[in-house]
Enzyme design. Structure first.
Site, mmCIF file in Angstrom:
data_model
loop_
_atom_site.group_PDB
_atom_site.id
_atom_site.type_symbol
_atom_site.label_atom_id
_atom_site.label_comp_id
_atom_site.label_asym_id
_atom_site.label_seq_id
_atom_site.Cartn_x
_atom_site.Cartn_y
_atom_site.Cartn_z
ATOM 1 N N GLU A 17 2.468 3.959 -7.717
ATOM 2 C CA GLU A 17 3.433 5.069 -7.610
ATOM 3 C C GLU A 17 4.172 5.325 -8.910
ATOM 4 O O GLU A 17 4.348 6.475 -9.316
ATOM 5 C CB GLU A 17 4.445 4.797 -6.488
ATOM 6 N N HIS A 46 9.085 1.048 6.743
ATOM 7 C CA HIS A 46 8.411 2.347 6.856
ATOM 8 C C HIS A 46 9.244 3.384 7.604
ATOM 9 O O HIS A 46 8.703 4.376 8.066
ATOM 10 C CB HIS A 46 7.058 2.188 7.568
#
Lengths: 327, 339
Positions: A60, A129
């Site tokens: 990322e 998450h």
């Protein structure tokens, strides 16, 4: 009018903007061959090829920075984070590079980039998450932060975000992808920085965005049907810049306000909204402003605990009744 | 003290310099003198309180920026870290604009909003000026990606210290640059110390160029105190990037004479005076001067003339910076968003 899912509305926005402007490209994990972890980019690789739809390694920080560098020299990248949870690995490039480049270069280097992907809690995905980062990101000058609730807004706002010359954080609701809504034929955009009154009302203003718009609308229907209260639902749509005009106009009309968000309460989006209201509409308020937020805990896995951690319709109704001094 | 070996010195008699390139040699020498004198004056101004914040001087490392940038075209992209006064100057940003930026003045190359660590000159494709170690390595790959995307042959060059070779951004970027064949040249300025931590105390691999093996990337270790070696090695990397669209990792073995920043002592607790003096024997300016004189391509009068020119330019820049206006207070709120 055609009916599309939130997912396909985003897909159409990407497709139309990539057709319109050859400098727009999509980069991220699984955006190409896999067709998108949430299928937002379905068909784009087939239409635009691997020059413009670029699968990345799981890196990322690296690909976010590559996007910023490409934007520095005039391309218009759309960087997909598979979810915003993973974007924390890239936050240095988002905050230190993208948000500050224009300022620290004395206005020489704009960063026309969109960082997009799903945020907020889904179902039973556990603590790492399931989180809403609106307030973190909206804290940073130089970023714009957008969080659409409906397919119509999702398409129109994404098109505006891609055309904007600034870094735009585009937070998609992970639980909204299957929601359907009407989308007009042909070209339209929704400007950044404009809230939308999703339901008119006179007794209490409910401020919300993204997934909590549905919560607020459901609460408003029950408030009208069972509690004799007409709630006005104001969807912020863009968190930064905040549309204080629409917000204050509603509060001046209803004199009462409830703010609903999925994020944590401390320094949350609602805290900023409360500040705007108390400074600019103090004399218009008939009751303290109420806030309904996610619980101030990491998200638990257990279904019942998770439900208790999310802002609920009942919690919004309770807050509206308190604000209206019904209880 | 140091277990790190410098790039091997040439063995035996060296080849004579090519007399037809005298103008190039003189220009490289002049640019190194320019950078050094600029940095000396910046150090003085810092000591006088005219420059604030952090100020990282490049003295000792001049051959790296001067030699490598000479191998680029004006339309190539350049990214640097926070020890980047030299890279801006060599790229062509005026001494006035750089010094004024250090002074925080409105006439600075970033309008006084960037400072020593955030020099920018978009017109010369000098794209910063980045002060989070390693954060600009992906940015440089992004510009290289844009060249490939547009089908141009522009290359993108990134300068960073050896300490940045331990950060994730370095590894993620080198992998993607090699995987996607991006025309990037990654120049590691190995000056042996990440602030006060010696390379051997921070990395199990001393030869930074070996890091390229993990990414099947071309690499070279260069004597970073030899401006001509830097020039030639960068030319090879540029050729590889333009013609084959392949990235290169260049490790330049260099040394900084000053502390990490102006806030630090010159040698501190982490290195000895003796080491510093020993390294100064490799001085890039004295080295090139000696070679040119030996080969009859430079005399004392010419050297004095070069010095005189850069002194005048830098002194003019200091005066310009001092006389320049502070930014208008309204500038505080401009350039946050592009309208």
């Amino acid at each position: 009018m055609p009916v599309l899912t939130y997912r396909d509305a985003l897909n159409h926005a990407l497709r139309e903007e990539m057709e319109r402007d050859p400098d727009v490209f999509l980069m991220g994990e699984e955006v190409g061959v896999y067709q998108g972890a949430y299928k937002v980019s379905r068909g784009l690789l087939q239409q635009f090829g691997d020059r413009r739809v670029i699968d990345t390694p799981i890196a990322e920080l690296g690909f976010a920075g590559i996007g910023v560098g490409a934007a520095m020299v005039g391309l218009r990248p759309v960087i997909e984070f598979m979810t915003w949870n993973f974007a924390l690995l890239a936050i240095d490039e988002v905050v230190n590079s993208a948000a500050k480049m224009l300022y620290m270069s004395g206005g020489q280097i704009p960063i026309p980039i969109v960082f997009r992907g799903p945020g907020g809690a889904a179902l039973q995905l556990g603590a790492q998450h399931s989180q809403a980062f609106e307030s973190w990101l909206a804290n940073v000058p130089g970023l714009k932060v957008v969080a659409p609730a409906t397919p119509y807004d999702a398409k129109g706002l994404l098109k505006s975000a891609i055309r904007d010359d600034n870094p735009v954080i585009f937070l998609e609701g992970e639980m909204l992808y299957n929601n359907k809504g009407e989308i007009p034929e042909g070209e339209y955009t929704v400007p950044l920085g404009l809230a939308d009154v999703k339901r008119a009302g006179t007794d209490v203003t409910i401020v919300c965005h993204s997934k909590t718009v549905a919560t607020a609308e459901k609460a408003a229907r029950q408030l009208a049907g069972e509690h004799g209260l007409e709630a006005e639902v104001v969807d912020l749509r863009t968190i930064r810049p905040l549309d204080t005009e629409t917000l204050l106009a509603s509060v001046r009309k209803t004199n009462r306000c409830v703010i609903v968000e999925e994020g944590w309460p401390f320094c949350g989006v609602g805290a900023q909204v409360v500040d705007e209201i108390q400074r600019h509409a103090f004399d218009d308020l008939d009751a303290p402003v109420e806030r309904v937020t996610g619980a101030d805990v990491p998200m638990p896995y257990n279904k019942l605990l998770e439900r208790a951690a999310k802002p609920s319709v009942d919690a919004v109704i309770g807050a509206a009744r308190r604000a209206a001094y019904v209880d | 003290m140091s277990a790190v070996k410098d790039a091997a010195p040439p063995v035996g008699a060296r080849a004579k310099l090519d007399a037809s390139r005298r103008a190039l040699y003189h220009d490289l020498l002049r640019q190194m003198l320019h950078v050094r004198y600029f940095e000396e004056k910046a150090g003085e101004a810092y000591a006088q309180g005219k420059i604030g914040g952090f100020c990282h001087l490049y003295i000792g490392q001049e051959a790296v920026a001067v030699g490598s940038l000479a191998a680029l075209r004006p339309d190539d992209y350049v990214f640097a870290g926070y020890r980047e006064h030299a890279h801006a100057l060599v790229r062509g940003t005026t001494s006035r604009a750089v010094m004024a930026e250090l002074f925080g003045k409105a006439t600075g190359c970033s309008k006084g909003k960037g400072g020593s660590m955030h020099l920018f000159d978009a017109a010369r494709n000098f794209l910063g000026g980045h002060a989070i170690v390693g954060s600009h390595i992906p940015l440089a790959a992004g510009a290289a990606f844009a060249s490939k995307y547009r089908g141009t042959d522009q290359v993108s060059v990134c300068y960073f210290g050896e300490a940045a070779a331990n950060i994730g951004a370095f590894h993620e970027t080198l992998n993607m640059a090699a995987l996607w064949r991006l025309p990037g040249i990654f120049i590691c300025e190995n000056n042996r110390y990440g602030m006060g931590t010696a390379l051997e105390r921070a990395s199990v691999v001393y030869d930074i160029s070996q890091r390229s093996c993990s990414y099947h990337m071309a690499a070279e270790t260069v004597d970073g105190m030899d401006v001509l070696a830097m020039y030639e090695a960068t030319r090879r990397a540029v050729e590889r990037a333009r013609a084959e669209r392949l990235p290169t990792l260049l490790e330049a073995r260099t040394y900084r004479y000053m502390g990490h920043s102006m806030a630090d002592p010159i040698h501190g607790h982490y290195r000895t005076k003796e080491e510093l003096e020993e390294q100064k024997q490799r001085d890039p300016i004295a080295g090139l001067r000696a070679r040119l004189e030996e080969d009859g391509l430079l005399d004392d009068a010419q050297y004095a003339e070069l010095e005189k020119g850069v002194h005048a330019e830098v002194e003019d820049a200091v005066a310009f910076a001092e006389q320049s206006p502070e930014p208008d207070p309204a500038e505080l709120y401009t350039d946050v968003y592009k309208a």
